[in-house]
Design an enzyme around this catalytic site. Structure first.
Site, PDB file in Angstrom:
ATOM      1  N   HIS A   4       3.264   8.308 -19.741  1.00 34.56           N
ATOM      2  CA  HIS A   4       2.878   8.188 -17.674  1.00 34.56           C
ATOM      3  C   HIS A   4       2.936   8.886 -17.163  1.00 34.56           C
ATOM      4  O   HIS A   4       2.727   8.183 -15.791  1.00 34.56           O
ATOM      5  CB  HIS A   4       4.005   7.253 -18.233  1.00 34.56           C
ATOM      6  N   LYS A  47       5.754  -0.152  -4.051  1.00 30.55           N
ATOM      7  CA  LYS A  47       5.455   0.691  -4.920  1.00 30.55           C
ATOM      8  C   LYS A  47       7.485   1.651  -4.612  1.00 30.55           C
ATOM      9  O   LYS A  47       8.100   0.787  -3.556  1.00 30.55           O
ATOM     10  CB  LYS A  47       4.561   1.095  -5.460  1.00 30.55           C
ATOM     11  N   ARG A  48       7.572   1.802  -6.576  1.00 30.56           N
ATOM     12  CA  ARG A  48       8.722   2.556  -5.318  1.00 30.56           C
ATOM     13  C   ARG A  48       8.229   4.264  -4.567  1.00 30.56           C
ATOM     14  O   ARG A  48       7.113   3.467  -4.119  1.00 30.56           O
ATOM     15  CB  ARG A  48       8.687   3.494  -7.153  1.00 30.56           C
ATOM     16  N   LYS A  97       3.578   9.168  -3.721  1.00 37.31           N
ATOM     17  CA  LYS A  97       2.978   7.576  -3.626  1.00 37.31           C
ATOM     18  C   LYS A  97       2.622   8.415  -1.683  1.00 37.31           C
ATOM     19  O   LYS A  97       1.642   7.488  -1.608  1.00 37.31           O
ATOM     20  CB  LYS A  97       3.722   6.605  -3.948  1.00 37.31           C
ATOM     21  N   THR A 100      -0.769  -0.176 -11.213  1.00 40.07           N
ATOM     22  CA  THR A 100      -0.912  -1.440 -11.940  1.00 40.07           C
ATOM     23  C   THR A 100      -0.374  -1.926 -10.629  1.00 40.07           C
ATOM     24  O   THR A 100      -1.408  -3.202 -10.886  1.00 40.07           O
ATOM     25  CB  THR A 100      -0.233  -1.712 -12.747  1.00 40.07           C
ATOM     26  N   LYS A 117      -2.796  -5.494  -9.747  1.00 49.07           N
ATOM     27  CA  LYS A 117      -2.538  -7.210  -9.229  1.00 49.07           C
ATOM     28  C   LYS A 117      -3.179  -7.146  -7.820  1.00 49.07           C
ATOM     29  O   LYS A 117      -3.591  -8.315  -7.618  1.00 49.07           O
ATOM     30  CB  LYS A 117      -1.207  -7.114  -9.150  1.00 49.07           C
TER      31      LYS A 117
END
Ligand code: OAK
Length: 795
Positions: free
Chosen positions: A350, A536-537, A542, A643, A647
């Site tokens: 992952h 998100k985290r 990111k 993910t 969504k």
């Protein structure tokens, strides 16, 4: 259903001596949790009997994390009794939504990997595939985040207090796990045996969480192990007056399942973490083997009947543990045990972030798990010898499992599994061409891809009942059963009334979210503004920082260049790992921007920044249906899949993203006109980093970057960290925010323009919803079923 409502009444009477009229909300909650659980357990009984009879192959999904999300609504929904229960409660003066609110989120995971595991359990169960999840019953799940003066603070999440009603304790299936001690080879009349001495035993207690499927008889189980001391406290020490010592070993034993490590994509060699990993893998493997032996009286056919799936490397000790059990407990030879083992395991990777690839120092590992260490070492010796024997021009520096006194868990998984997969096309390609290229050369065909998917029944069906109902009526197909049929929506692309209806639903969800924001932050947001969402985290790769920089740019333009942008609400929600200083600094920065804007009436007419604390599954369920823009802006090549991107797309948000992870597949699904793409590609990122990235050059050479960063510094008031973050961007910027800034800005401008063309935006949104079918977890898990596991439905 009648029996269900009767059961509620009976439970209230027996347990609390209350009739429903006199019951409290808390009592109703408990009754619903217990009755639902027991109803599922009863269904499970029939399902498992069918499974046993059919003697078919099963999957065991090993994961240190399952981010289950609230269970009650999901179970009532899946059982198809949600609206009846709702009516029954309302007839008696209760609101079901308020009862749902009582349930804590079982936060047994950090982020993407854990939520994926739960989406897959749900999807496989809905499709009637036999799967059992294994993990740890963390007493404290992911911490509760509170933002205080802009800084994240962590508080324990005592979820079991109210969450325990969903669990079933299986005292009959306890197992013992052995740590420390020594192993000795001993000749017996049966040959050479391994004998354990002076080990520390710990007991693993099993607790089962029932996993329901949508409109199906299938019920699977997530088994969670809790640690406890073998034999309670030490009576001898107690009698000698050494009270605290007498309970010490008990406390140490229980510490194993005490808490979830809150680090996402990061690995620091911690002793307790090794113990957690071995604790749950050994408990699970012992149980799997025992059950198999009971059913077949042999383990020779284990690989025919069992697949053990390893969710990233955290459960990789399953591999040497199976070897140990086969050899030490069932007297298999090495060769025979190895033959079974390598046909049993499949592994999903992952992340390619170097700091997340797990490594254990031999010095730390060996004393805790001496026998397991010997087995890993032997696997490695044989693997290295095999490489030499086949004469492959292989790089053992890169491939050896033990290297420089470190055990590399990904290498162990690759060598010992029959399948290795990445989680998006791009990510799987990077694994093959780069991260694990030498392995790919010697194991042709072992590396595959399964792009992630999401449980659309939760993320659309339950999170957005308004949109679900509308689409159901419009399309007249059961897209909840089969999401691929949602593509019929494309027929309505030119139908303005459909576009308007979709817009109205989005508005309803925005109003609901605005209420939540008001209640939780005190901020009033304009529901006509663009809801621009990054949830998100919190991680540098990111690039929440890039988003923040854009907001600072807008602030500057509004204030000093009379820019009057279309109103926008920037919504963030993210937890930072507790030891991750830079991530916490980014949260502080975002909160400071929010505060400054809120104090400035000239600016707050146009832009607002909301940081919603304590990001978790149930909060995501509130934010996602209300989003217009989905920020997926990681540095290309770093986000394995994502993910949240799926969504948000499913709920009609338009993606603003880099060509990273599954964004690439979203781009292919919707076409270039229905997505906003910017930034360097993953190859360009690699090239630039090889040439040597110097963010300062971008700062010096671009007036817009320079002006934005210089302006950022002027915002520093001593209590904020604008200067610190500006320095960081100009001097380091490890994920190249500055390199992508201008192209990000360009797409942001395009978004603003496009949004004002309500029909065009609505059409783009429709195209996104209609093309989200391939991102259903049903599709993803079907690929695992066919390409990797080779299992069948239980009929
Ligand atoms: C967490 C800890 C160690 C290694 C990976 C993770 C993790 O959560 N990775 C994430 O997995 C998701 C599911 O596959 C992906 O969508 C995310 O991109 C990835 O970061």
């Amino acid at each position: 259903m009648d029996s269900f409502t009767k059961a509620i009444k009976r439970y209230l009477e027996k347990r609390f001596g209350n009739s429903i009229e006199d019951a409290s909300e808390r009592q109703i909650y408990q009754a619903l949790m217990v009755i639902t659980r027991d109803k599922l357990a009863e269904k499970r009984y029939h399902y498992i009997n069918k499974l046993k009879e059919s003697e078919q192959k099963r999957v065991y999904y090993m994961s240190m994390e399952f981010l289950v999300g609230k269970t009650l609504r999901n179970n009532l929904y899946n059982l198809g009794i949600e609206s009846e229960v709702k009516n029954f409660l309302s007839e008696n003066g209760f609101v079901l939504d308020k009862i749902y609110d009582i349930e804590p989120d079982p936060g047994l995971g950090n982020g993407g990997l854990g939520r994926l595991a739960s989406c897959y359990m749900d999807a496989l169960t809905s499709q009637e595939y036999p799967i059992t999840g294994f993990s740890i019953l963390y007493e404290f799940g992911i911490f509760k985040q509170v933002i205080s003066n802009g800084w994240q603070q962590e508080f324990p999440d005592n979820w079991l207090d109210l969450g325990k009603y969903g669990l079933i304790y299986r005292s009959d299936e306890e197992v013992e796990i052995k740590f420390y001690g020594e192993t000795k080879e001993q000749w017996t009349s049966d040959g050479l045996r391994i004998k354990y001495e002076d080990y520390t035993p710990i007991i693993a207690e099993p607790y089962d969480l029932m996993i329901s499927g949508y409109e199906t008889d299938a019920v699977n189980v997530l088994r969670l192990w809790k640690s406890k001391a073998s034999g309670g406290f030490n009576m001898r020490l107690f009698e000698q007056g050494e009270y605290s010592k007498s309970v010490e070993s008990k406390a140490i034993a229980e510490s194993i399942s005490k808490l979830l490590y809150p680090a996402d994509d990061n690995n620091k060699g911690k002793e307790l973490r090794i113990k957690q990993q071995y604790f749950f893998t050994s408990a699970s493997l012992q149980q799997i083997v025992k059950m198999h032996y009971k059913a077949y009286n042999t383990l020779d056919n284990l690989a025919e009947k069992v697949v053990i799936h390893i969710n990233d490397t955290h459960p990789s000790l399953c591999i040497p543990e199976l070897m140990r059990i086969l050899m030490d407990e069932y007297e298999y030879s090495w060769d025979k045990a190895w033959e079974i083992t390598i046909k049993t395991f499949a592994y999903t990777n992952h992340t390619i972030m170097a700091e997340a690839l797990e490594k254990w120092s031999v010095d730390l590992f060996r004393p805790i798990l001496p026998r397991i260490y010997t087995i890993i070492s032997e696997i490695n010796n044989r693997f290295c010898k095999w490489c030499k024997d086949i004469g492959a021009s292989v790089d053992l520096e890169e491939m050896s499992i033990i290297h420089n006194d470190m055990i590399r868990m990904a290498n162990l998984c690759i060598v010992s599994s029959y399948s290795v997969n990445g989680v998006s096309k791009l990510h799987s390609d990077i694994l093959k061409k780069d991260t694990f290229k030498s392995f790919n050369r010697i194991y042709p065909g072992k590396f595959t891809n399964v792009t992630n998917g999401i449980a659309h029944r939760r993320w659309l069906g339950q999170a957005n009942p308004e949109l679900t109902k509308y689409l159901n009526e419009l399309l007249e197909v059961d897209f909840i059963k089969d999401l691929s049929s949602i593509e019929n929506l494309l027929e309505y692309k030119s139908d303005e009334s459909v576009i308007n209806n979709l817009e109205n639903i989005k508005k309803i969800k925005k109003v609901q979210l605005a209420e939540y924001i008001k209640k939780n932050t005190g901020l009033t947001v304009d529901t006509n503004s663009i809801f621009d969402v990054q949830i998100k985290r919190l991680h540098e790769y990111k690039r929440q920082l890039l988003n923040a920089l854009h907001i600072i740019y807008l602030y500057k333009e509004i204030k000093y260049n009379a820019l009057k942008p279309y109103p926008r609400t920037f919504i963030f929600s993210a937890k930072a790992s507790s030891g991750y200083v830079m991530a916490k600094n980014i949260i502080k920065l975002i909160c400071s921007i929010s505060e400054i804007i809120e104090m400035d009436p000239e600016v707050r007419k146009y832009i607002k920044v909301v940081f919603l604390e304590d990001y978790r599954v149930s909060l995501a369920e509130k934010i996602i249906p209300a989003a217009d823009v989905s920020e997926q802006i990681s540095q290309a090549g770093k986000e394995a899949s994502g993910t949240g991107n799926m969504k948000l797309m499913l709920n009609g948000a338009l993606t603003l993203g880099t060509m990273d992870g599954a964004n690439v597949e979203i781009y292919n699904a919707v076409g270039k006109d229905n997505i906003f793409i910017f930034g360097l590609s993953s190859e360009e990122v690699s090239d630039l980093s090889e040439r040597g990235y110097r963010s300062e050059e971008f700062y010096q050479n671009s007036s817009v970057i320079k002006e934005t960063i210089d302006f950022m510094r002027t915002l520093d008031n001593g209590d904020s960290n604008f200067n610190y973050m500006a320095d960081y961007l100009v001097s380091r910027d490890p994920y190249m925010c500055l390199a992508d800034f201008e192209s990000y800005l360009e797409q942001q401008k395009l978004i603003e323009k496009t949004y004002q063309d309500r029909i065009k935006w609505g059409q783009m949104s429709l195209v996104n919803i209609a093309n989200s079918g391939i991102f259903s977890a049903d599709r993803a898990t079907s690929e695992y079923v066919k390409e990797i596991w080779n299992i069948k439905k239980v009929k």
